[in-house]
Design a protein around this motif. Structure first.
Motif, PDB file in Angstrom:
ATOM      1  N   ASP A  39       8.067   8.196   4.998  1.00 25.25           N
ATOM      2  CA  ASP A  39       8.127   6.671   4.839  1.00 25.25           C
ATOM      3  C   ASP A  39       7.700   6.324   3.328  1.00 25.25           C
ATOM      4  OD1 ASP A  39       8.458   3.813   5.446  1.00 25.25           O
ATOM      5  OD2 ASP A  39       6.324   3.632   4.929  1.00 25.25           O
ATOM      6  N   ASP A  40       8.768   6.085   2.569  1.00 26.27           N
ATOM      7  CA  ASP A  40       8.696   5.739   1.119  1.00 26.27           C
ATOM      8  C   ASP A  40       8.159   4.537   0.816  1.00 26.27           C
ATOM      9  OD1 ASP A  40       8.745   6.432  -1.444  1.00 26.27           O
ATOM     10  OD2 ASP A  40      10.972   6.467  -1.455  1.00 26.27           O
ATOM     11  N   GLY A  41       7.238   3.860   1.589  1.00 27.81           N
ATOM     12  CA  GLY A  41       6.845   2.627   1.012  1.00 27.81           C
ATOM     13  C   GLY A  41       7.782   1.322   1.544  1.00 27.81           C
ATOM     14  N   SER A  42       8.433   1.785   2.810  1.00 23.73           N
ATOM     15  CA  SER A  42       9.260   0.713   3.067  1.00 23.73           C
ATOM     16  C   SER A  42       8.687  -0.675   3.416  1.00 23.73           C
ATOM     17  CB  SER A  42       9.876   1.059   4.620  1.00 23.73           C
ATOM     18  OG  SER A  42      10.627   2.443   4.604  1.00 23.73           O
ATOM     19  N   ARG A  43       9.573  -1.773   3.114  1.00 25.62           N
ATOM     20  CA  ARG A  43       8.635  -3.000   3.404  1.00 25.62           C
ATOM     21  C   ARG A  43       9.159  -3.597   4.634  1.00 25.62           C
ATOM     22  NH1 ARG A  43       8.875  -3.546  -2.557  1.00 25.62           N
ATOM     23  NH2 ARG A  43      10.992  -3.180  -2.303  1.00 25.62           N
ATOM     24  N   ASP A  44      10.190  -3.148   5.525  1.00 23.69           N
ATOM     25  CA  ASP A  44      10.697  -3.544   6.720  1.00 23.69           C
ATOM     26  C   ASP A  44       9.637  -2.711   7.959  1.00 23.69           C
ATOM     27  OD1 ASP A  44      11.770  -1.095   6.841  1.00 23.69           O
ATOM     28  OD2 ASP A  44      13.745  -1.941   6.948  1.00 23.69           O
ATOM     29  N   GLU A  63       3.325   9.098   5.784  1.00 22.33           N
ATOM     30  CA  GLU A  63       3.276   7.616   5.084  1.00 22.33           C
ATOM     31  C   GLU A  63       2.927   7.849   3.952  1.00 22.33           C
ATOM     32  OE1 GLU A  63       0.765   4.977   7.332  1.00 22.33           O
ATOM     33  OE2 GLU A  63       0.821   3.502   5.772  1.00 22.33           O
ATOM     34  N   LEU A  64       3.551   7.346   2.685  1.00 20.97           N
ATOM     35  CA  LEU A  64       3.397   7.636   1.431  1.00 20.97           C
ATOM     36  C   LEU A  64       2.609   6.210   0.868  1.00 20.97           C
ATOM     37  CD1 LEU A  64       6.391   9.421  -0.197  1.00 20.97           C
ATOM     38  CD2 LEU A  64       4.220  10.262   0.463  1.00 20.97           C
ATOM     39  N   THR A  65       1.931   6.112  -0.049  1.00 25.94           N
ATOM     40  CA  THR A  65       1.066   5.117  -0.303  1.00 25.94           C
ATOM     41  C   THR A  65       2.076   3.876  -1.004  1.00 25.94           C
ATOM     42  OG1 THR A  65       0.485   5.998  -2.362  1.00 25.94           O
ATOM     43  CG2 THR A  65      -1.161   6.051  -0.641  1.00 25.94           C
ATOM     44  N   ARG A  66       3.207   4.596  -1.590  1.00 24.77           N
ATOM     45  CA  ARG A  66       4.102   3.206  -2.210  1.00 24.77           C
ATOM     46  C   ARG A  66       5.452   3.835  -2.058  1.00 24.77           C
ATOM     47  NH1 ARG A  66       5.007   4.839  -7.290  1.00 24.77           N
ATOM     48  NH2 ARG A  66       3.578   5.959  -8.546  1.00 24.77           N
ATOM     49  N   ASN A  67       6.189   3.332  -2.825  1.00 23.98           N
ATOM     50  CA  ASN A  67       7.684   3.668  -2.992  1.00 23.98           C
ATOM     51  C   ASN A  67       7.485   4.606  -4.323  1.00 23.98           C
ATOM     52  OD1 ASN A  67      10.444   3.006  -4.732  1.00 23.98           O
ATOM     53  ND2 ASN A  67      10.700   3.581  -2.322  1.00 23.98           N
ATOM     54  N   TYR A  68       7.869   6.064  -3.896  1.00 27.07           N
ATOM     55  CA  TYR A  68       7.982   7.036  -4.943  1.00 27.07           C
ATOM     56  C   TYR A  68       9.210   7.662  -5.400  1.00 27.07           C
ATOM     57  CZ  TYR A  68       2.927   7.660  -4.742  1.00 27.07           C
ATOM     58  OH  TYR A  68       1.495   7.576  -4.757  1.00 27.07           O
ATOM     59  N   GLY A  69      10.304   7.100  -4.609  1.00 27.46           N
ATOM     60  CA  GLY A  69      11.692   7.368  -4.944  1.00 27.46           C
ATOM     61  C   GLY A  69      12.175   8.562  -3.947  1.00 27.46           C
ATOM     62  N   GLN A  70      13.234   8.620  -3.710  1.00 29.08           N
ATOM     63  CA  GLN A  70      14.071   9.661  -2.929  1.00 29.08           C
ATOM     64  C   GLN A  70      13.428  11.049  -2.836  1.00 29.08           C
ATOM     65  OE1 GLN A  70      18.327   9.669  -2.941  1.00 29.08           O
ATOM     66  NE2 GLN A  70      18.563  11.073  -1.162  1.00 29.08           N
ATOM     67  N   HIS A  71      13.718  11.650  -4.157  1.00 33.93           N
ATOM     68  CA  HIS A  71      13.203  12.913  -4.253  1.00 33.93           C
ATOM     69  C   HIS A  71      11.689  13.395  -4.346  1.00 33.93           C
ATOM     70  CE1 HIS A  71      17.226  14.056  -5.486  1.00 33.93           C
ATOM     71  NE2 HIS A  71      17.438  12.862  -5.756  1.00 33.93           N
ATOM     72  N   SER A  72      10.929  12.236  -4.574  1.00 37.10           N
ATOM     73  CA  SER A  72       9.579  12.397  -4.314  1.00 37.10           C
ATOM     74  C   SER A  72       8.952  12.458  -3.007  1.00 37.10           C
ATOM     75  CB  SER A  72       8.785  11.474  -5.278  1.00 37.10           C
ATOM     76  OG  SER A  72       8.892  11.787  -6.535  1.00 37.10           O
ATOM     77  N   ALA A  73       9.934  11.759  -2.243  1.00 38.72           N
ATOM     78  CA  ALA A  73       9.803  11.779  -0.844  1.00 38.72           C
ATOM     79  C   ALA A  73       9.943  12.810  -0.108  1.00 38.72           C
ATOM     80  CB  ALA A  73      10.558  10.292  -0.357  1.00 38.72           C
ATOM     81  N   ILE A  74      11.097  13.548  -0.356  1.00 39.17           N
ATOM     82  CA  ILE A  74      11.596  14.707   0.139  1.00 39.17           C
ATOM     83  C   ILE A  74      10.594  15.498  -0.167  1.00 39.17           C
ATOM     84  CG2 ILE A  74      13.331  16.298   0.219  1.00 39.17           C
ATOM     85  CD1 ILE A  74      15.564  14.444  -0.333  1.00 39.17           C
ATOM     86  N   MET A  75      10.022  15.847  -1.506  1.00 42.59           N
ATOM     87  CA  MET A  75       9.043  16.806  -1.780  1.00 42.59           C
ATOM     88  C   MET A  75       7.606  16.791  -0.960  1.00 42.59           C
ATOM     89  SD  MET A  75       9.537  19.149  -3.803  1.00 42.59           S
ATOM     90  CE  MET A  75      10.162  19.040  -5.426  1.00 42.59           C
ATOM     91  N   SER A  76       7.450  15.438  -0.675  1.00 38.54           N
ATOM     92  CA  SER A  76       6.187  15.220   0.152  1.00 38.54           C
ATOM     93  C   SER A  76       6.388  15.802   1.848  1.00 38.54           C
ATOM     94  CB  SER A  76       5.780  13.884   0.182  1.00 38.54           C
ATOM     95  OG  SER A  76       6.795  13.150   1.052  1.00 38.54           O
ATOM     96  N   GLY A  77       7.836  15.660   2.052  1.00 34.52           N
ATOM     97  CA  GLY A  77       7.862  16.037   3.262  1.00 34.52           C
ATOM     98  C   GLY A  77       7.943  17.667   3.511  1.00 34.52           C
ATOM     99  N   PHE A  78       8.583  18.368   2.305  1.00 32.94           N
ATOM    100  CA  PHE A  78       8.668  19.703   1.957  1.00 32.94           C
ATOM    101  C   PHE A  78       7.121  20.268   2.049  1.00 32.94           C
ATOM    102  CE2 PHE A  78      12.687  20.239  -0.578  1.00 32.94           C
ATOM    103  CZ  PHE A  78      13.360  20.105   0.481  1.00 32.94           C
TER     104      PHE A  78
END
Ligand code: UDP
Ligand code: MG
Length: 307
Positions: A39-44, A63-78
């Protein structure tokens, strides 16, 4: 084990159907698997919906703390995957989950380290397709890797490649390009592409441009080289012009010099323009260097739901 990593930013309309289709696609594969939603800081209500999936069928939610962008989000999953093959995919159902078994099969049969995909009949609006085409051509030039469709995130990576991507602590990343640094055997297969199921694209021209600049500056010094050549050419031109002016002044007397004033202004503006352009590009690199040396984390995980 197969790990599926999905970045999610405001996708509440797509998550239930995505989950259904994913589960049946993974069932046909008949292998152990896990699904990691980020979850890349979704607001819904995305996070809430994903939490309700957590725990069942190897679903974990980062659950990320805020919106980091698609690629950083994938990286956190990685950073938390457990499988030996890692598949990435968009949450908006533009990448059909039914293609996952094909990707995995292609990877294993050909013993590839990265399997990319080429979208057949892209169903995006034109204003979204043209920038992508530019991105594709530029990326091919920059990385020197002949992959056709860089924008398609439906890809499979071997775990070793994923681990090395996580280890490279660059802030600005473009995952498909980064992977090419660590993988030798790559291939791509055709996949189908659909329209976004619900909601609207999270990318606009600004975001795309910024992504492209990340890509350009983090994978090449090409713009700096262009500056060098441009600067050299301008300087040479300037010197010969100056020499010409001196000669003309000597030949035709002081009046001739006076008439040259406006030409001089024109030349000056040209140089000043070149200089500013150069400064701008340098500034981009300096800004990015600053960003990297601060060593802020690329993402901060608030919590992992579901084990
Ligand atoms: N996404 C994300 N963070 C962002 C923007 C997008 O995690 O800041 C996710 C989004 O939820 C989707 C994927 O990245 O799963 C691709 O985004 P989108 O469909 O908006 O991009 P497009 O298909 O238009 O390139
Ligand atoms: Mg999309």
């Amino acid at each position: 084990m197969i790990s599926v990593v999905i970045p999610v930013y405001n996708e509440e309309k797509n998550l239930p159907l995505l989950m259904d289709r994913l589960e049946s696609a993974l069932r046909t594969l008949g292998r152990s698997h896990e699904i990691i939603f980020v979850d890349d800081g979704s607001r819904d209500r995305s996070l809430e919906i994903m939490e309700s999936f957590a725990g069942r069928n190897g679903v974990r939610v980062v659950e990320l703390t805020r919106n980091y962008g698609q690629h950083s989000a994938i990286m956190s999953g990685f950073s938390i995957v457990r499988g030996s093959i890692v598949v990435t995919l968009d949450a908006d159902l533009q990448n059909p989950p039914e293609e996952i078994p094909g990707l995995v099969r292609a990877m294993e049969e050909g013993d590839y380290e990265v399997v990319g995909s080429v979208r057949q009949m892209r169903l995006d609006p034109l204003y979204r397709r043209i920038p992508s085409r530019i991105v594709n051509v530029m990326t091919r030039r920059i990385t020197g890797v002949r992959m056709t469709d860089w924008g398609c995130m439906l890809r499979a990576y071997r775990r070793e490649v994923v681990d090395r991507m996580v280890e490279s602590e660059e802030y600005a990343t473009f995952i498909p390009a980064l992977a090419t640094l660590y993988a030798k055997r790559m291939t791509e297969i055709p996949v189908t592409h659909s329209e976004r199921h619900g909601g609207v694209s999270n990318y606009n021209l600004g975001k795309l441009l910024s992504l492209q600049f990340d890509l350009l500056t983090s994978f090449s010094e090409f713009p700096l080289k262009v500056l060098l050549y441009l600067g050299t050419a301008l300087a040479l031109g300037g010197v010969s012009l100056a020499a010409m002016l001196v000669v003309m002044r000597l030949l035709y007397g002081p009046e001739w010099g006076g008439y040259g004033v406006f030409t001089l202004f024109a030349i000056l503006f040209f140089f000043v323009g070149g200089l500013f352009f150069a400064l701008g590009i340098m500034g981009q690199y300096v800004g990015r260097i600053y960003h990297e040396v601060r060593k802020r984390p690329r993402f901060t995980i608030r919590r992992v739901h579901g084990g």
